[in-house]
Design a protein around this motif. Structure first.
Motif, PDB file in Angstrom:
ATOM      1  N   TYR A  68     -27.600  46.440 132.650  1.00  0.00           N
ATOM      2  CA  TYR A  68     -28.931  47.281 133.309  1.00  0.00           C
ATOM      3  C   TYR A  68     -30.208  46.645 132.511  1.00  0.00           C
ATOM      4  O   TYR A  68     -31.121  46.237 133.225  1.00  0.00           O
ATOM      5  N   PHE A  69     -29.867  46.581 131.214  1.00  0.00           N
ATOM      6  CA  PHE A  69     -31.182  46.120 130.316  1.00  0.00           C
ATOM      7  C   PHE A  69     -31.556  44.861 130.662  1.00  0.00           C
ATOM      8  O   PHE A  69     -32.894  44.522 130.778  1.00  0.00           O
ATOM      9  N   ILE A  70     -30.955  43.700 130.693  1.00  0.00           N
ATOM     10  CA  ILE A  70     -31.201  42.483 130.833  1.00  0.00           C
ATOM     11  C   ILE A  70     -31.795  42.059 132.188  1.00  0.00           C
ATOM     12  O   ILE A  70     -32.562  41.071 132.569  1.00  0.00           O
ATOM     13  N   SER A  71     -31.521  43.130 133.052  1.00  0.00           N
ATOM     14  CA  SER A  71     -31.906  43.048 134.571  1.00  0.00           C
ATOM     15  C   SER A  71     -33.439  43.662 134.649  1.00  0.00           C
ATOM     16  O   SER A  71     -34.064  43.640 135.732  1.00  0.00           O
ATOM     17  N   ARG A  72     -33.844  44.060 133.280  1.00  0.00           N
ATOM     18  CA  ARG A  72     -35.261  44.969 133.596  1.00  0.00           C
ATOM     19  C   ARG A  72     -36.284  43.710 133.492  1.00  0.00           C
ATOM     20  O   ARG A  72     -36.169  42.900 132.740  1.00  0.00           O
ATOM     21  N   SER A  73     -37.479  44.117 134.315  1.00  0.00           N
ATOM     22  CA  SER A  73     -38.552  43.047 134.367  1.00  0.00           C
ATOM     23  C   SER A  73     -39.793  43.864 134.627  1.00  0.00           C
ATOM     24  O   SER A  73     -39.818  45.130 134.872  1.00  0.00           O
ATOM     25  N   LEU A  74     -40.685  43.337 134.433  1.00  0.00           N
ATOM     26  CA  LEU A  74     -42.189  44.249 134.807  1.00  0.00           C
ATOM     27  C   LEU A  74     -42.321  44.714 136.288  1.00  0.00           C
ATOM     28  O   LEU A  74     -42.824  45.755 136.388  1.00  0.00           O
ATOM     29  N   GLU A  75     -41.705  43.993 137.102  1.00  0.00           N
ATOM     30  CA  GLU A  75     -41.856  44.583 138.234  1.00  0.00           C
ATOM     31  C   GLU A  75     -40.792  45.779 138.576  1.00  0.00           C
ATOM     32  O   GLU A  75     -41.282  46.588 139.202  1.00  0.00           O
TER      33      GLU A  75
END
Length: 900
Positions: free
Chosen positions: A356-363
């Motif tokens: 979940y976390f490494i897939s977080r982005s600004l978008e």
């Protein structure tokens, strides 16, 4: 229409009326009133604190240290990536998982209001007032819009429970407020033992074990390593101080562990503060174990100060969960930290959260209002944001960066507990919904609003497997079970230097000591004791006020170690073992026949017995010869019998003591001498009386016949025999073991002496009558020294008594002068037997050896001489005496006429 629009609405009065749904005391409400007004005022001025709002049917609060504590005057500092963003995202991740779970809270969506505490308790308190706004009823009757209509004020969301906070001091501050409004709180990281007080923090629960469990685990670790003397370090504040307090309290209750020093690290340490701290620790250098409840920065500074003081390897640190398995405190200080044992609540990395976390982005993460700030810090770039001046020194963020690809990523240690805290709240609400709204889709009236105290009961009743597969539950104080992993920092003899799991603690310790290693790879556990264990045979003399410190004192003399603290004296018949841990029987000795002390007396006695036997046989063989008859046969046999018994007593004195032997000693010791001296006294007395009577009258004195002489002799002997029999009646003869006679300072040479019950005094008393006879005999021998040489035995008896007196005068100082010697029994026995043998030998040699010599070797002299009457003899003696007197008077020598 909203109250924040001053152009549209106005307040008609200046005194608003507020109503509280609470039962708190007025002073607290006054403070809350002021704080609430301040919060409302900020809201009305458009300065509402930054927060994340997630819409839902039920709203949970969240408190996270997104930013660090700011410098003086500034509430917040830099962003905290792991403890702040990771943990906060863990709550968002958990909410997503719960809301997408068809089995848990179906048709009910959980929302959230998440606030930043900035790791500051006062700021967190101010922020947390947001959670209680819905519980404060405000009287807005005095507020009107410009058209005269009442304003439309949106109802603030009602927070039913709070997840957080992180630091214990923050949780304590917030818990005091939430308790007043019956809002349950579940912390994911606060471990202060103070929070276990259910009377003060009844609405507080936590999914991490309290420091009291951690302190118990650390006490168990210290004891498992054999330590009993340690120092403690605590960062100033609730976490450090309460942790050390719990450690000290448990160690005091369990016993066997002493605190050498308990040092507090100031919140704002001055320059050189840590150097002074290390110097203080070295004041008790034996306390090598240092228990440390401190934050990361303080831990690092302690290690730096140790290295600066050139004490690498001296101290062995046992760190709390604030140290755990973190690399930042030991970075560039690996050699100082080597061997450190740390503790951390049992946890696991949650794979789903990593994805979940490494897939977080600004978008895709716009709901996190602090994510852009995190992005800039993580990727060391700068975003263009309205109102923020662009820093040309840093590169511009592209938005294409990815976590763990362009930046390092490692899941923060408390992520698991954040997820478990959110799930615990969800399971409690789910159980509550099943009980209050059975079969109802969504929230029913009974749960609108959710009653806080009832929700607390459901929270305390949850029991489910958490994100790491371990059970999540709470005790009556809201504490989670204690489950810890124990780590050791190892850099020697390992392929991957770092933290290594060496054990676990779940209510009891399981420690793999074989896997532990210390400075330089040494496998021996370092000592951290005030005093080393005493050797066997040594007792502990405790140092006053320090139960773990003592001095070792040897149990000396005849003492043995009764217990750890006491030396006791062995019983009289025992002596201590060589290691003085117990007593053993004292060996029993007696005078052996093979001893040099016995050989000489026995040799003399054998010679004397042979000589005496020879004399007796010769006298019997030549019983009717003139020499034998002239010597007084009857008394001669009596005297020779006494001499024989004197020699015989040597064997009784050396023989092994028994009742029979002791009785024989009593009887014969004085009897032989008594017989001898009684016979000699009778002889000298007879001669003396004869010549004294001859000076006065020609008639012979009475009792000079052989029969009379024997009667007188036996009367004298009977005194000795009667005294001995009286002694038998008063104190029957028996043996004793004298343990005092041979008891030197060194117990290894102690011996018990088996002997008869005859003291030195009783021995002298036994010989006293013989001594009286000997002295009396000597006196008569002196008085009879003027008789003719050819008359009987007066002069030989005199020489015998003179010599005997000399022998016994020499005996007395030797006998009593050795009373304190460890060889007393041997010396005294030998001295006594030799003295008696010598006195017997003198008597035998002076009185009978010459006669035997004449009888055997010169029989021609053993003939009858002309018999003279007693009257003629007395007259001759009288004349001889007169002539000597005249010679002295006239100075001329007269020659007697021998023609007659």
């Amino acid at each position: 229409m909203t109250p924040q629009s001053p152009a549209r609405c106005r307040r008609l009065t200046t005194a608003p009326t507020l109503g509280f749904h609470t039962g708190a005391s007025p002073p607290v409400f006054l403070w809350l009133l002021l704080a609430g007004l301040a919060g409302v005022s900020r809201a009305q001025q458009g300065t509402q604190p930054h927060s994340i709002k997630i819409e839902g049917d039920i709203t949970l609060g969240g408190l996270f240290p997104v930013h660090s504590r700011g410098p003086a005057g500034v509430p917040c500092g830099e962003i905290k990536k792991e403890k702040g963003i990771h943990r906060m995202e863990a709550m968002l991740y958990a909410l997503d998982q719960i809301n997408s779970d068809p089995e848990l809270l179906p048709n009910i969506t959980l929302g959230a209001r998440i606030l930043d505490t900035c790791a500051r308790d006062t700021y967190a308190l101010e922020q947390s007032l947001t959670f209680v706004q819905a519980l404060i009823q405000k009287d807005n009757s005095d507020v009107r819009c410009s058209n005269g209509e009442p304003p439309i004020i949106p109802k603030p969301e009602r927070v039913v429970g709070v997840i957080g906070a992180s630091g214990s001091s923050v949780s304590i501050m917030v818990a005091n407020v939430l308790r007043l409004f019956s809002i349950p709180q579940i912390s994911y990281a606060s471990t202060a033992p103070e929070l276990s007080d259910n009377s003060r923090y009844e609405f507080f629960s936590r999914v991490v074990p309290p420091d009291s469990y951690q302190a118990q685990a650390m006490v168990d670790i210290v004891k498992a390593m054999g330590w009993n003397y340690v120092s403690t370090l605590a960062s100033e504040g609730n976490y450090g101080e309460s942790g050390v307090e719990a450690f000290v309290q448990i160690s005091r209750e369990t016993g066997g562990l002493c605190i050498a020093q308990s040092i507090k690290i100031p919140r704002e340490p001055k320059l050189g503060e840590f150097d002074k701290l290390i110097k203080r620790l070295m004041e008790t250098s034996n306390a090598r174990g240092v228990i440390i409840f401190a934050n990361e920065d303080d831990i690092k500074r302690v290690l730096e100060a140790s290295k600066k003081a050139n004490l690498t390897g001296h101290f062995v640190f046992v760190g709390s969960d604030s140290w755990g398995a973190k690399s930042s405190p030991v970075q560039d200080l690996e050699d100082v930290a080597e061997g450190a044992v740390t503790i951390l609540p049992k946890r696991a990395s949650i794979d789903g959260f990593d994805q979940y976390f490494i897939s977080r982005s600004l978008e895709n993460n716009r709901r996190n209002i602090w994510f852009a700030e995190f992005w800039e810090d993580d990727f060391k770039c700068k975003l263009t944001r309205p109102g923020v001046k662009f820093d040309s020194a840093r590169r511009k963020c592209t938005g294409e960066e990815r976590i763990s690809r362009e930046s390092l990523y490692e899941q923060e240690g408390k992520v698991q507990f954040v997820i478990d805290a959110v799930y615990a709240m969800a399971h409690a609400i789910h159980s509550m919904h099943i009980d209050l709204c059975p079969g109802y889709m969504g929230l029913c009236d009974k749960m609108d609003p959710v009653e806080g105290r009832m929700l607390l009961q459901y929270i305390r009743s949850v029991n489910f497997n958490g994100s790491a597969g371990t059970g999540v539950m709470f005790n009556e104080n809201g504490d989670a079970p204690g489950r810890y992993d124990i780590f050791q920092y190892q850099i020697s003899n390992v392929t991957n230097p770092g933290y290594r799991v060496i054990g676990q603690w779940t209510n009891h310790l399981r420690l793999n000591s074989e896997e532990m290693q210390w400075n330089g790879g040494d496998v021996r556990i370092p000592d951290s004791v005030c005093s080393f264990p005493c050797e066997p045979g040594e007792r502990k003399k405790m140092v006053k006020g320090v139960p773990c410190c003592w001095h070792c004192e040897l149990c000396d003399g005849y003492q043995y170690q009764l217990d750890e603290f006491t030396c006791d004296t062995c019983p009289l018949d025992m002596r201590p073992l060589k290691n003085r841990t117990a007593c053993r029987p004292t060996p029993i000795i007696k005078l052996e026949w093979s001893s040099p002390w016995a050989i000489i007396p026995v040799f003399l006695a054998i010679l004397g017995i042979l000589a005496t036997s020879g004399c007796i046989i010769t006298f019997i063989r030549f019983n009717d010869t003139p020499i034998v008859r002239a010597s007084g046969r009857e008394l001669s046999y009596v005297l020779l019998t006494g001499i024989f018994l004197i020699y015989l007593i040597t064997f009784l004195m050396i023989a092994e003591p028994s009742s029979g032997v002791c009785a024989s000693r009593r009887m014969l010791l004085g009897l032989g001498m008594c017989i001898s001296y009684s016979a000699m006294l009778t002889k000298t007395n007879r001669i003396y009386r004869i010549f004294e009577q001859g000076k006065k009258s020609v008639s012979p004195p009475k009792f000079i016949s052989p029969t009379s002489q024997l009667i007188i002799t036996f009367i004298l002997i009977s005194v000795q025999v009667l005294a001995v029999f009286i002694w038998f009646g008063v104190e029957p003869p028996h043996t004793i073991i004298d343990y005092e006679e041979q008891k030197p300072p060194n117990p290894e040479f102690a011996r018990g002496v088996l002997k008869c019950d005859m003291s030195d005094l009783s021995l002298i008393l036994c010989l006293s009558w013989s001594i009286v006879l000997m002295i009396t005999c000597t006196v008569y021998a002196i008085k009879s020294r003027g008789v003719p040489e050819t008359f009987n035995e007066a002069k030989p008896i005199g020489f015998t008594m003179y010599t005997t007196c000399i022998v016994w005068l020499a005996f007395v100082p030797i006998f009593f002068g050795t009373a304190q010697s460890t060889e007393k029994m041997f010396i005294q026995t030998t001295t006594l037997t030799v003295s008696m043998s010598l006195s017997a030998t003198v008597s035998l040699g002076m009185l009978y050896v010459p006669k035997v010599y004449v009888i055997i070797f010169h029989p021609e002299q053993n003939v009858q001489k002309r018999k003279r009457s007693l009257k003629t003899v007395v007259q001759a003696v009288t004349v001889s005496t007169s002539l000597k007197s005249n010679e002295k008077t006239n100075g001329a020598k007269m020659v007697p006429d021998r023609s007659q």
